[in-house]
Enzyme design. Structure first.
Site, PDB file in Angstrom:
ATOM      1  CB  CYS A 118      -0.704   0.124   1.311  1.00 46.95           C
ATOM      2  SG  CYS A 118      -1.919  -1.420   1.271  1.00 46.95           S
ATOM      3  CG  LEU A 119       4.596   3.487   2.282  1.00 46.65           C
ATOM      4  CD1 LEU A 119       4.039   4.955   2.233  1.00 46.65           C
ATOM      5  CD2 LEU A 119       5.186   3.336   3.609  1.00 46.65           C
TER       6      LEU A 119
END
Length: 201
Positions: A118-119
């Site tokens: 996600c990052l």
């Protein structure tokens, strides 16, 4: 990528997928610790009146809702959060990217769960577009040490600055003696280092 230190008036906080379910996937560090650091970032942004963009993915599935404490601290940002239907890279989702652009700020403070899914991708893509990006690693986390290590290396190689919550707060504060600085050092001792703060504050 610019190398200037971040300031409250030129930065925006991006909280990516800090959801009740996804937090359970963090194994490289204690997931409750990571949750506390993400909440501390939310409190920092509130103290400084810093813009915040929150995004989530598939809240109606295993990922679940945004952490209740973040929703409580930042009710307006939570209400305006970008709900992605399943797009992995938040930066590739126009609503999220446009919300970041609308802040007019080029210094991006990012934290996301998980780091390795996600990052990593929005951090790298934003850096490639010329934004200055700091990834807060103790407010993020991965399912394994190996995936975390590789993700950190890829972000670093792409020009993303890796940091920790306490370092970021100190960088933004600049001077503990100012009114904002007093609130931020209180936050540091009460939330980030509570054991230390008990003997100081």
């Amino acid at each position: 990528m610019k190398s200037e230190y971040f300031n409250a008036n030129d930065s925006v906080l991006l909280l990516i997928d800090h959801q009740v379910g996804t937090m359970q996937l963090i194994k490289n560090i204690d997931h409750e610790f990571a949750a506390k650091q993400s909440v501390a970032l939310a409190k920092m942004a509130k103290i400084l009146n810093m813009p915040v963009v929150i995004t989530s993915s598939q809240e109606d599935r295993a990922q679940g809702p945004i952490l209740p404490k973040i929703a409580e601290i930042l009710p307006e940002a939570h209400a305006a959060r970008i709900k992605r239907p399943g797009v992995v890279n938040a930066w590739a989702y126009p609503d999220f990217r446009n919300a970041v652009l609308a802040t007019g700020r080029k210094n991006l403070i990012m934290a996301g769960v998980t780091t390795d899914v996600c990052l990593i991708f929005p951090a790298i893509d934003a850096a490639r577009e010329g934004f200055s990006v700091q990834a807060v690693m103790d407010a993020s986390g991965s399912p394994s040490d190996l995936s975390e290590e590789f993700s950190r290396q890829r972000m670093h190689d792409a020009g993303v600055v890796l940091t920790a919550t306490n370092t970021l707060i100190a960088e933004i504060a600049k001077d503990w003696s100012t009114p904002d600085g007093q609130q931020l050092i209180g936050l540091l001792f009460s939330d980030v280092f509570p054991a230390l703060g008990a003997g100081i504050v």
